[in-house]
Design an enzyme around this catalytic site. Sequence first.
Site, PDB file in Angstrom:
ATOM      1  N   ASP A   1       0.726  -1.155  -0.152  1.00  0.00           N
ATOM      2  CA  ASP A   1       0.107  -0.089  -0.056  1.00  0.00           C
ATOM      3  C   ASP A   1       0.837   1.399  -0.053  1.00  0.00           C
ATOM      4  OD1 ASP A   1      -2.156   1.889   0.449  1.00  0.00           O
ATOM      5  OD2 ASP A   1      -1.704   1.742   2.577  1.00  0.00           O
TER       6      ASP A   1
ATOM      7  N   ASP B   1      -0.256   5.005   0.860  1.00  0.00           N
ATOM      8  CA  ASP B   1      -0.602   6.129   2.108  1.00  0.00           C
ATOM      9  C   ASP B   1      -0.359   5.228   3.448  1.00  0.00           C
ATOM     10  OD1 ASP B   1      -1.260   8.398   0.626  1.00  0.00           O
ATOM     11  OD2 ASP B   1      -2.895   7.326  -0.008  1.00  0.00           O
TER      12      ASP B   1
ATOM     13  N   ASP C   1      -5.053   3.140  -3.138  1.00  0.00           N
ATOM     14  CA  ASP C   1      -6.341   4.060  -3.426  1.00  0.00           C
ATOM     15  C   ASP C   1      -5.957   5.408  -3.708  1.00  0.00           C
ATOM     16  OD1 ASP C   1      -8.936   4.413  -4.082  1.00  0.00           O
ATOM     17  OD2 ASP C   1      -9.722   4.816  -2.190  1.00  0.00           O
TER      18      ASP C   1
END
Length: 261
Positions: A36, A38, A126
């Site tokens: 991921d 963030d 995302d």
Amino acid sequence: MFSILKIIRLGRCLSGIRRGLSQSNPLTPRILAAIDFDKTIIEQDSYVAVSQLLPPKQCKELVNLIPKSGWLGFISRVLQLLHSEHKVNYASVGMRVRHLQAVPGMLRVLRQLARNPEVDLCIVSDANSFFIEEWLKQYAIECLFAGVFTNPACIQASGEVLVLPYQEQTDCELCPSNLCKGSVLEELISSGRYKRVVYVGDSCNDLCAMKRLRAKDIGCIRRGYEMYGKMAAHAGDLSCSVVTWRDGHELEMLLMPKIVS
Ligand SMILES: [Mg+2]
Ligand SMILES: [Zn+2]
């Protein structure tokens, strides 16, 4: 929709999705390290950091809309307002992202993973391709990654950044409609290319990805963050072994001995 297509044609479209993974030799089983962005690679949330370029009052009003608009709707409105009302273009947005700090020790982890010839390193995020590529360029580490699975971004001819959804999905309730990380992992695992998968993340949509991992895979959950708080409730949903970590130094110590070939 017609305007989006027009914008893409006019603007500079950023690459960065699904490159590289298909180039690895399918006959030799490999290791996938999916990470991921963030609060896992970088310390802050990049969308929150960029929204802080707006005046505090305006920023706060938009934050209140997140439950309804989602994060993609939030950052789209932030980028629109930055450009139209505050004359902040893509270069200034990019500069804000480039200055975000890495999680301590994480750059070293990324370099070590990429150095392993068996490993395909990728980002599943995302955030969006513009933010991620700007940050990777700041550290000259774009070349470490075989793939970046994220919302594609375009720079319009006007200088405004436009973020588009990675997908439109309604199957998964853990993830937003624009990106189910579990579906990305499922596709990669079902390629049959990986003898082992490592997934590193901090939040609920990372939990969705980790639910797809097998017994021989490793889920690395950041201690003290969203998913860690939900671990007790979801421990039975995970088939993989689990490592918890606070920073890159700890992750390196716990993870590297497990994936040495
Ligand atoms: Mg995260
Ligand atoms: Zn999902």
